[in-house]
Scaffold this motif. Structure first.
Motif, PDB file in Angstrom:
ATOM      1  N   UNK A 176      73.531 -45.342  85.161  1.00  0.00           N
ATOM      2  CA  UNK A 176      73.394 -44.174  86.046  1.00  0.00           C
ATOM      3  C   UNK A 176      74.367 -43.061  85.670  1.00  0.00           C
ATOM      4  N   UNK A 177      73.851 -41.889  85.419  1.00  0.00           N
ATOM      5  CA  UNK A 177      74.692 -40.762  85.002  1.00  0.00           C
ATOM      6  C   UNK A 177      75.677 -40.365  86.080  1.00  0.00           C
ATOM      7  N   UNK A 178      75.304 -40.560  87.353  1.00  0.00           N
ATOM      8  CA  UNK A 178      76.173 -40.094  88.440  1.00  0.00           C
ATOM      9  C   UNK A 178      77.471 -40.878  88.541  1.00  0.00           C
ATOM     10  N   UNK A 179      77.588 -41.993  87.807  1.00  0.00           N
ATOM     11  CA  UNK A 179      78.819 -42.790  87.839  1.00  0.00           C
ATOM     12  C   UNK A 179      79.557 -42.799  86.503  1.00  0.00           C
ATOM     13  N   UNK A 180      79.100 -41.999  85.559  1.00  0.00           N
ATOM     14  CA  UNK A 180      79.640 -42.061  84.190  1.00  0.00           C
ATOM     15  C   UNK A 180      80.905 -41.221  84.058  1.00  0.00           C
ATOM     16  N   UNK A 181      81.965 -41.843  83.525  1.00  0.00           N
ATOM     17  CA  UNK A 181      83.198 -41.143  83.155  1.00  0.00           C
ATOM     18  C   UNK A 181      83.122 -40.949  81.645  1.00  0.00           C
ATOM     19  N   UNK A 182      82.880 -39.736  81.208  1.00  0.00           N
ATOM     20  CA  UNK A 182      82.624 -39.471  79.795  1.00  0.00           C
ATOM     21  C   UNK A 182      83.839 -39.009  79.027  1.00  0.00           C
ATOM     22  N   UNK A 183      83.717 -39.081  77.700  1.00  0.00           N
ATOM     23  CA  UNK A 183      84.732 -38.555  76.781  1.00  0.00           C
ATOM     24  C   UNK A 183      84.198 -37.235  76.242  1.00  0.00           C
ATOM     25  N   UNK A 184      84.951 -36.165  76.427  1.00  0.00           N
ATOM     26  CA  UNK A 184      84.457 -34.845  76.058  1.00  0.00           C
ATOM     27  C   UNK A 184      84.887 -34.393  74.682  1.00  0.00           C
ATOM     28  N   UNK A 185      84.524 -33.173  74.352  1.00  0.00           N
ATOM     29  CA  UNK A 185      84.925 -32.558  73.098  1.00  0.00           C
ATOM     30  C   UNK A 185      84.178 -33.131  71.901  1.00  0.00           C
ATOM     31  N   UNK A 186      84.803 -33.018  70.743  1.00  0.00           N
ATOM     32  CA  UNK A 186      84.196 -33.479  69.487  1.00  0.00           C
ATOM     33  C   UNK A 186      84.673 -34.870  69.119  1.00  0.00           C
ATOM     34  N   UNK A 187      85.019 -35.667  70.097  1.00  0.00           N
ATOM     35  CA  UNK A 187      85.505 -37.016  69.839  1.00  0.00           C
ATOM     36  C   UNK A 187      84.449 -37.831  69.083  1.00  0.00           C
ATOM     37  N   UNK A 188      84.853 -38.586  68.029  1.00  0.00           N
ATOM     38  CA  UNK A 188      83.880 -39.340  67.228  1.00  0.00           C
ATOM     39  C   UNK A 188      83.076 -40.353  68.034  1.00  0.00           C
ATOM     40  N   UNK A 189      83.736 -41.034  68.963  1.00  0.00           N
ATOM     41  CA  UNK A 189      83.026 -42.021  69.781  1.00  0.00           C
ATOM     42  C   UNK A 189      81.995 -41.339  70.682  1.00  0.00           C
ATOM     43  N   UNK A 190      82.387 -40.207  71.276  1.00  0.00           N
ATOM     44  CA  UNK A 190      81.459 -39.464  72.125  1.00  0.00           C
ATOM     45  C   UNK A 190      80.271 -38.958  71.311  1.00  0.00           C
ATOM     46  N   UNK A 191      80.524 -38.499  70.091  1.00  0.00           N
ATOM     47  CA  UNK A 191      79.441 -38.015  69.243  1.00  0.00           C
ATOM     48  C   UNK A 191      78.489 -39.149  68.863  1.00  0.00           C
ATOM     49  N   UNK A 192      79.049 -40.335  68.624  1.00  0.00           N
ATOM     50  CA  UNK A 192      78.204 -41.478  68.278  1.00  0.00           C
ATOM     51  C   UNK A 192      77.300 -41.859  69.454  1.00  0.00           C
ATOM     52  N   UNK A 193      77.844 -41.817  70.656  1.00  0.00           N
ATOM     53  CA  UNK A 193      77.041 -42.112  71.846  1.00  0.00           C
ATOM     54  C   UNK A 193      75.925 -41.085  71.999  1.00  0.00           C
ATOM     55  N   UNK A 194      76.261 -39.808  71.781  1.00  0.00           N
ATOM     56  CA  UNK A 194      75.241 -38.753  71.878  1.00  0.00           C
ATOM     57  C   UNK A 194      74.134 -38.973  70.841  1.00  0.00           C
TER      58      UNK A 194
END
Length: 287
Positions: A176-194
């Motif tokens: 559920x997106x409403x409970x997600x604590x995300x990692x922002x910016x150009x972080x490699x892990x965040x980019x991989x998830x995207x």
């Protein structure tokens, strides 16, 4: 600028007040600028002084860096390592590797700094660090990267009431997106998830809370703010009172030791890289 008065500056510089006043007058004369206005016994900086002060702050910072380099050169450079890492890796991985290194090389002295991946790369190229550990470092001229291992992304959330434990893998598409604590910016892990969301043709959700630090995301999840997707290294050191679950599909990010291209390295450097690889190989045993 810092003391706000001639007498205060004189105390800092261990000069008489008259000598400090004379130095200030000479500086203004040499520059051809008025640096301060006098008002009720205090010095009020002019706009020119404020502009110069920002430049001299950088200058003095470089001077301090030169002093640190000189201090290190007094010691055997082969017996000193300047290490950088992501903040989350400084909680478990790096301390374990340092402990192993010291057991084998007790005379090696170590400086440890933390920063994000882009900052670590800049410090390596500027020779402020001998080695830094980060995820998927950005390509940068003058820098080389040594692969250490792959790190999985895991689902991290507050432990369920009563100690019940759900160990089944979590499906990415069902989160559920409403409970997600995300990692922002150009972080490699965040980019991989995207990238995985795109490959699955799923709309990327908007996080409830976003931060730039894995450890803060994990700490928020521990407080019950929501869940987060972080690397297994971070999860392993903050997992008390929390539930770690595998993620499907598997999302991995590469960990690298970055160093300046063409630099000569000591035996301690190469041994430390070997120890880091060993720690990454053992990483999943800590979860």
């Amino acid at each position: 600028m810092r003391s706000g008065s001639v007498s205060g500056a004189a105390n800092v510089l261990h000069l008489s007040q008259s000598a400090a006043s004379k130095a200030l007058v000479q500086a203004e004369h040499a520059l051809g600028l008025s640096l301060f206005k006098r008002a009720q016994g205090r010095l009020l900086p002019t706009k020119e002084a404020e502009r110069l002060f920002s430049e001299t702050t950088v200058l003095f910072a470089h001077a301090e860096s030169v002093k640190r380099v000189a201090r290190d050169l007094k010691r055997d450079p082969a017996e000193h390592l300047r290490i950088g890492c992501l903040p989350s890796l400084g909680l478990g991985l790096i301390p374990r590797a340092v402990a192993t290194l010291h057991a084998r090389h007790p005379t090696v002295s170590i400086d440890i700094a933390t920063a994000n991946g882009d900052e670590l790369a800049d410090q390596v190229v500027a020779q402020e660090l001998d080695l830094a550990v980060c995820f998927e470092p950005p390509p940068k001229q003058g820098m080389e990267a040594l692969f250490l291992g792959s790190v999985r992304t895991v689902h991290l959330s507050r432990a369920m009431p009563g100690g019940s434990l759900d160990t089944h893998p979590v499906q990415l598409e069902s989160l559920p997106a409403e409970d997600w604590i995300g990692i922002g910016g150009s972080d490699p892990l965040a980019e991989r998830i995207r990238d995985v969301y795109v490959s699955m043709q799923l709309p990327e959700p908007t996080p409830k809370v976003e931060t730039r630090t894995y450890f803060i995301a994990a700490a928020l999840a521990r407080e019950g703010v929501g869940y987060t997707l972080v690397d297994e290294m971070t999860a392993s050191v903050i997992s008390h009172g929390m539930t770690i679950r595998q993620l499907e599909p598997t999302i991995e990010v590469g960990a690298f030791a970055i160093h300046r291209a063409g630099a000569s390295h000591s035996a301690a450097f190469h041994n430390y890289v070997d120890m880091l690889r060993a720690q990454f190989a053992k990483g999943r045993e800590h979860i």
